[in-house]
Design a protein around this motif. Structure first.
Motif, PDB file in Angstrom:
ATOM      1  N   THR A   3      -8.670   2.757  36.011  1.00 22.70           N
ATOM      2  CA  THR A   3      -9.508   2.528  34.851  1.00 22.70           C
ATOM      3  C   THR A   3     -10.959   2.515  35.312  1.00 22.70           C
ATOM      4  O   THR A   3     -11.303   1.818  36.251  1.00 22.70           O
ATOM      5  CB  THR A   3      -9.171   1.170  34.206  1.00 22.70           C
ATOM      6  OG1 THR A   3      -7.792   1.154  33.896  1.00 22.70           O
ATOM      7  CG2 THR A   3      -9.986   0.944  32.964  1.00 22.70           C
ATOM      8  N   THR A   4     -11.780   3.312  34.658  1.00 21.02           N
ATOM      9  CA  THR A   4     -13.191   3.303  34.983  1.00 21.02           C
ATOM     10  C   THR A   4     -13.937   2.505  33.933  1.00 21.02           C
ATOM     11  O   THR A   4     -13.463   2.322  32.817  1.00 21.02           O
ATOM     12  CB  THR A   4     -13.747   4.736  35.057  1.00 21.02           C
ATOM     13  OG1 THR A   4     -13.538   5.375  33.801  1.00 21.02           O
ATOM     14  CG2 THR A   4     -13.067   5.531  36.158  1.00 21.02           C
ATOM     15  N   SER A   5     -15.092   2.045  34.308  1.00 23.16           N
ATOM     16  CA  SER A   5     -15.861   1.225  33.372  1.00 23.16           C
ATOM     17  C   SER A   5     -17.324   1.621  33.420  1.00 23.16           C
ATOM     18  O   SER A   5     -17.754   2.369  34.287  1.00 23.16           O
ATOM     19  CB  SER A   5     -15.691  -0.255  33.710  1.00 23.16           C
ATOM     20  OG  SER A   5     -16.193  -0.521  35.005  1.00 23.16           O
ATOM     21  N   GLN A   6     -18.056   1.095  32.462  1.00 19.58           N
ATOM     22  CA  GLN A   6     -19.493   1.302  32.414  1.00 19.58           C
ATOM     23  C   GLN A   6     -20.124   0.011  31.910  1.00 19.58           C
ATOM     24  O   GLN A   6     -19.463  -0.836  31.330  1.00 19.58           O
ATOM     25  CB  GLN A   6     -19.853   2.467  31.500  1.00 19.58           C
ATOM     26  CG  GLN A   6     -19.487   2.254  30.044  1.00 19.58           C
ATOM     27  CD  GLN A   6     -19.635   3.517  29.222  1.00 19.58           C
ATOM     28  OE1 GLN A   6     -19.456   4.612  29.725  1.00 19.58           O
ATOM     29  NE2 GLN A   6     -19.967   3.356  27.954  1.00 19.58           N
ATOM     30  N   TRP A   7     -21.426  -0.121  32.120  1.00 21.71           N
ATOM     31  CA  TRP A   7     -22.161  -1.309  31.718  1.00 21.71           C
ATOM     32  C   TRP A   7     -22.979  -0.960  30.474  1.00 21.71           C
ATOM     33  O   TRP A   7     -23.993  -0.286  30.565  1.00 21.71           O
ATOM     34  CB  TRP A   7     -23.062  -1.777  32.849  1.00 21.71           C
ATOM     35  CG  TRP A   7     -22.293  -2.330  34.000  1.00 21.71           C
ATOM     36  CD1 TRP A   7     -21.782  -1.635  35.059  1.00 21.71           C
ATOM     37  CD2 TRP A   7     -21.930  -3.688  34.195  1.00 21.71           C
ATOM     38  NE1 TRP A   7     -21.126  -2.490  35.902  1.00 21.71           N
ATOM     39  CE2 TRP A   7     -21.202  -3.750  35.401  1.00 21.71           C
ATOM     40  CE3 TRP A   7     -22.146  -4.856  33.473  1.00 21.71           C
ATOM     41  CZ2 TRP A   7     -20.692  -4.947  35.891  1.00 21.71           C
ATOM     42  CZ3 TRP A   7     -21.645  -6.043  33.973  1.00 21.71           C
ATOM     43  CH2 TRP A   7     -20.923  -6.084  35.167  1.00 21.71           C
ATOM     44  N   ASP A   8     -22.534  -1.422  29.310  1.00 16.50           N
ATOM     45  CA  ASP A   8     -23.236  -1.167  28.053  1.00 16.50           C
ATOM     46  C   ASP A   8     -24.203  -2.302  27.736  1.00 16.50           C
ATOM     47  O   ASP A   8     -23.889  -3.478  27.963  1.00 16.50           O
ATOM     48  CB  ASP A   8     -22.252  -1.040  26.892  1.00 16.50           C
ATOM     49  CG  ASP A   8     -21.544   0.296  26.857  1.00 16.50           C
ATOM     50  OD1 ASP A   8     -21.970   1.229  27.569  1.00 16.50           O
ATOM     51  OD2 ASP A   8     -20.563   0.406  26.100  1.00 16.50           O
ATOM     52  N   ARG A 109     -26.108  -6.657  29.823  1.00 16.29           N
ATOM     53  CA  ARG A 109     -25.105  -5.600  29.957  1.00 16.29           C
ATOM     54  C   ARG A 109     -23.724  -6.209  30.125  1.00 16.29           C
ATOM     55  O   ARG A 109     -23.546  -7.178  30.840  1.00 16.29           O
ATOM     56  CB  ARG A 109     -25.421  -4.706  31.146  1.00 16.29           C
ATOM     57  CG  ARG A 109     -26.669  -3.879  30.952  1.00 16.29           C
ATOM     58  CD  ARG A 109     -26.886  -2.936  32.138  1.00 16.29           C
ATOM     59  NE  ARG A 109     -28.050  -2.100  31.942  1.00 16.29           N
ATOM     60  CZ  ARG A 109     -28.027  -0.913  31.383  1.00 16.29           C
ATOM     61  NH1 ARG A 109     -26.881  -0.397  30.963  1.00 16.29           N
ATOM     62  NH2 ARG A 109     -29.137  -0.215  31.242  1.00 16.29           N
ATOM     63  N   GLU A 111     -19.619  -5.152  30.963  1.00 19.56           N
ATOM     64  CA  GLU A 111     -18.742  -4.114  31.507  1.00 19.56           C
ATOM     65  C   GLU A 111     -17.617  -3.832  30.518  1.00 19.56           C
ATOM     66  O   GLU A 111     -16.877  -4.734  30.132  1.00 19.56           O
ATOM     67  CB  GLU A 111     -18.172  -4.542  32.852  1.00 19.56           C
ATOM     68  CG  GLU A 111     -17.385  -3.442  33.516  1.00 19.56           C
ATOM     69  CD  GLU A 111     -16.853  -3.844  34.880  1.00 19.56           C
ATOM     70  OE1 GLU A 111     -16.774  -2.960  35.743  1.00 19.56           O
ATOM     71  OE2 GLU A 111     -16.509  -5.027  35.074  1.00 19.56           O
ATOM     72  N   SER A 113     -14.629  -0.555  29.195  1.00 17.36           N
ATOM     73  CA  SER A 113     -13.931   0.659  29.625  1.00 17.36           C
ATOM     74  C   SER A 113     -14.803   1.873  29.366  1.00 17.36           C
ATOM     75  O   SER A 113     -15.425   1.995  28.307  1.00 17.36           O
ATOM     76  CB  SER A 113     -12.624   0.813  28.867  1.00 17.36           C
ATOM     77  OG  SER A 113     -11.761  -0.252  29.173  1.00 17.36           O
ATOM     78  N   LYS A 114     -14.842   2.786  30.316  1.00 18.95           N
ATOM     79  CA  LYS A 114     -15.706   3.950  30.213  1.00 18.95           C
ATOM     80  C   LYS A 114     -15.301   4.882  29.078  1.00 18.95           C
ATOM     81  O   LYS A 114     -16.153   5.532  28.470  1.00 18.95           O
ATOM     82  CB  LYS A 114     -15.718   4.730  31.529  1.00 18.95           C
ATOM     83  CG  LYS A 114     -16.779   5.791  31.545  1.00 18.95           C
ATOM     84  CD  LYS A 114     -16.946   6.369  32.922  1.00 18.95           C
ATOM     85  CE  LYS A 114     -18.097   7.343  32.891  1.00 18.95           C
ATOM     86  NZ  LYS A 114     -18.570   7.670  34.193  1.00 18.95           N
ATOM     87  N   LYS A 116     -14.527   4.095  26.258  1.00 22.97           N
ATOM     88  CA  LYS A 116     -15.001   3.555  24.990  1.00 22.97           C
ATOM     89  C   LYS A 116     -16.508   3.347  25.095  1.00 22.97           C
ATOM     90  O   LYS A 116     -17.041   3.114  26.159  1.00 22.97           O
ATOM     91  CB  LYS A 116     -14.313   2.210  24.702  1.00 22.97           C
ATOM     92  CG  LYS A 116     -12.823   2.359  24.585  1.00 22.97           C
ATOM     93  CD  LYS A 116     -12.169   1.021  24.392  1.00 22.97           C
ATOM     94  CE  LYS A 116     -10.664   1.182  24.315  1.00 22.97           C
ATOM     95  NZ  LYS A 116      -9.984  -0.084  24.133  1.00 22.97           N
ATOM     96  N   THR A 117     -17.189   3.424  23.984  1.00 25.01           N
ATOM     97  CA  THR A 117     -18.623   3.202  23.964  1.00 25.01           C
ATOM     98  C   THR A 117     -18.937   2.065  23.015  1.00 25.01           C
ATOM     99  O   THR A 117     -18.150   1.725  22.139  1.00 25.01           O
ATOM    100  CB  THR A 117     -19.386   4.450  23.512  1.00 25.01           C
ATOM    101  OG1 THR A 117     -18.923   4.830  22.214  1.00 25.01           O
ATOM    102  CG2 THR A 117     -19.187   5.600  24.487  1.00 25.01           C
TER     103      THR A 117
END
Length: 122
Positions: A3-8, A109, A111, A113-114, A116-117
């Motif tokens: 699972t990849t993630s991003q910091w929104d 920010r 964290e 799931s990448k 999803k936005t």
């Protein structure tokens, strides 16, 4: 499967209230972000949904410290949730999801799931 993630960015530091929480909406559901400026780290994020009632209310709970750990008391049934682990202190079988959160300048920010936005901040 990885699972990849991003910091929104979910809000700004100006949106935060010291010693309190705010609710933000993410594609993964509502999240409660707590700002406790006298602690390090000062930001905590857990699910906004109270597992005992199913209501989205945890951001409105009272923050405090029990045995040296930061907690929030649910405004409905008063169970305490550890802001670091999500563990309910009154019932070992209950835990809320925790999220990684950080302050990036004035941006808060979270964290997620990448795949999803961010939908919107509440």
């Amino acid at each position: 499967m990885r699972t990849t993630s991003q910091w929104d960015i979910v809000c700004t530091v100006d949106d935060l209230v010291p010693e309190s929480g705010i609710a933000v909406w993410t594609p993964e559901g509502p999240v409660a972000i707590f700002y406790i400026p006298h602690r390090l780290p000062a930001l905590f994020a857990i699910s906004h949904t109270d597992p005992f009632s199913g209501a989205n209310v945890l951001a409105r709970g009272i923050t405090g410290d029990l045995k040296g750990e930061p907690v929030v008391a649910s405004p409905l049934y008063k169970q305490h949730f550890n802001l670091v682990t999500g563990q309910c202190l009154e019932d070992d079988s209950v835990k809320v999801r925790t999220y990684r959160v950080l302050l990036d300048g004035k941006a808060v920010r979270l964290e997620v799931s990448k795949a999803k936005t961010l939908v919107e901040a509440a």
